[in-house]
Design a protein around this motif. Sequence first.
Motif, short mmCIF file in Angstrom:
data_model
loop_
_atom_site.label_atom_id
_atom_site.label_comp_id
_atom_site.label_asym_id
_atom_site.label_seq_id
_atom_site.Cartn_x
_atom_site.Cartn_y
_atom_site.Cartn_z
N ALA A 52 15.04 -29.40 -1.93
CA ALA A 52 14.36 -28.23 -2.48
C ALA A 52 13.45 -27.59 -1.43
N SER A 53 12.73 -28.40 -0.68
CA SER A 53 11.83 -27.82 0.33
C SER A 53 12.61 -27.16 1.45
N ILE A 54 13.76 -27.73 1.81
CA ILE A 54 14.60 -27.11 2.84
C ILE A 54 15.15 -25.78 2.33
N ALA A 55 15.60 -25.76 1.09
CA ALA A 55 16.12 -24.52 0.52
C ALA A 55 15.03 -23.45 0.49
N LEU A 56 13.82 -23.83 0.10
CA LEU A 56 12.72 -22.87 0.07
C LEU A 56 12.39 -22.37 1.47
N MET A 57 12.54 -23.25 2.46
CA MET A 57 12.25 -22.86 3.84
C MET A 57 13.16 -21.72 4.29
N PHE A 58 14.41 -21.74 3.86
CA PHE A 58 15.35 -20.71 4.28
C PHE A 58 15.42 -19.53 3.31
N ILE A 59 14.81 -19.66 2.13
CA ILE A 59 14.79 -18.56 1.16
C ILE A 59 13.58 -17.67 1.36
N PHE A 60 12.41 -18.28 1.61
CA PHE A 60 11.18 -17.50 1.74
C PHE A 60 11.23 -16.57 2.94
N SER A 61 10.50 -15.48 2.81
CA SER A 61 10.42 -14.55 3.93
C SER A 61 9.56 -15.15 5.03
N GLN A 62 9.50 -14.45 6.15
CA GLN A 62 8.82 -14.98 7.33
C GLN A 62 7.33 -15.21 7.07
N ASN A 63 6.74 -14.43 6.20
CA ASN A 63 5.31 -14.58 5.94
C ASN A 63 4.98 -15.87 5.20
N PHE A 64 5.86 -16.31 4.30
CA PHE A 64 5.57 -17.47 3.46
C PHE A 64 6.35 -18.73 3.85
N VAL A 65 7.10 -18.67 4.93
CA VAL A 65 7.95 -19.80 5.30
C VAL A 65 7.14 -21.02 5.74
N TRP A 66 5.89 -20.82 6.10
CA TRP A 66 5.08 -21.93 6.60
C TRP A 66 4.75 -22.94 5.50
N VAL A 67 4.67 -22.49 4.26
CA VAL A 67 4.36 -23.42 3.16
C VAL A 67 5.45 -24.49 3.01
N PRO A 68 6.73 -24.11 2.84
CA PRO A 68 7.75 -25.17 2.75
C PRO A 68 7.94 -25.92 4.06
N MET A 69 7.64 -25.28 5.19
CA MET A 69 7.76 -25.99 6.46
C MET A 69 6.70 -27.09 6.57
N ILE A 70 5.50 -26.81 6.12
CA ILE A 70 4.45 -27.83 6.14
C ILE A 70 4.80 -28.95 5.17
N ILE A 71 5.31 -28.58 4.00
CA ILE A 71 5.74 -29.60 3.04
C ILE A 71 6.85 -30.45 3.64
N SER A 72 7.81 -29.80 4.30
CA SER A 72 8.91 -30.53 4.93
C SER A 72 8.40 -31.44 6.04
N ALA A 73 7.44 -30.98 6.82
CA ALA A 73 6.88 -31.80 7.89
C ALA A 73 6.16 -33.03 7.32
N VAL A 74 5.42 -32.83 6.24
CA VAL A 74 4.74 -33.96 5.60
C VAL A 74 5.77 -34.94 5.04
#
Length: 191
Positions: free
Chosen positions: A78-100
């Motif tokens: 789900a976090s990976i899917a959100l990473m590629f769905i969100f626009s460039q402004n909000f992509v950092w949220v799922p990326m941080i979740i994915s990194a954690v």
Amino acid sequence: MEKDQQKKAVILKEISFWKTNSLLPEHYCDFLTQLYTEGKSLTEEGEKHLAEQSILQTEKASLGKTFVLVLSVLLVIASIALMFIFSQNFVWVPMIISAVLLIGVASYILKTAHNPTLTTTFAYATAALLLFSISVKLAGLFAPENQIAIWAVLIMNCLIWLIVGISRKLIYFTISGVLGILVIVFYWIFA
């Protein structure tokens, strides 16, 4: 004679587990216990101790870990899917979740790397998927028009899979790394 004693001990553990968890009627379990102990009865504490050592009990605990890991994998997807769905402004949220999540999975792998189980295999695959998606997304964000950066990230991931596969003796990573590099090379040559 030693093997017979071991077999009896395993059977008694299972009977105690069945009795404790009401998998068989109590009088059946008592009869089987009497049969395998040759007329000697077990104390309640002895039965509880045997039930805790039961094979089914350890499989129950393993099933719980597998369930938690499957839920974790779904969260990762789900976090990976959100990473590629969100626009460039909000992509950092799922990326941080994915990194954690990647850090959590990596710490789990470090704790259980010596114990090759299905959950460890899921953890390795999850970590590889997270690392792959984070690195590809970062390359796409920082160098959106640079195809060489994307190629470099893809080759780097395949090399990591190959190195991990060889060092940990994980055939699926070794095969994935080799096939990934071959596909990239063939695509690069023929495209």
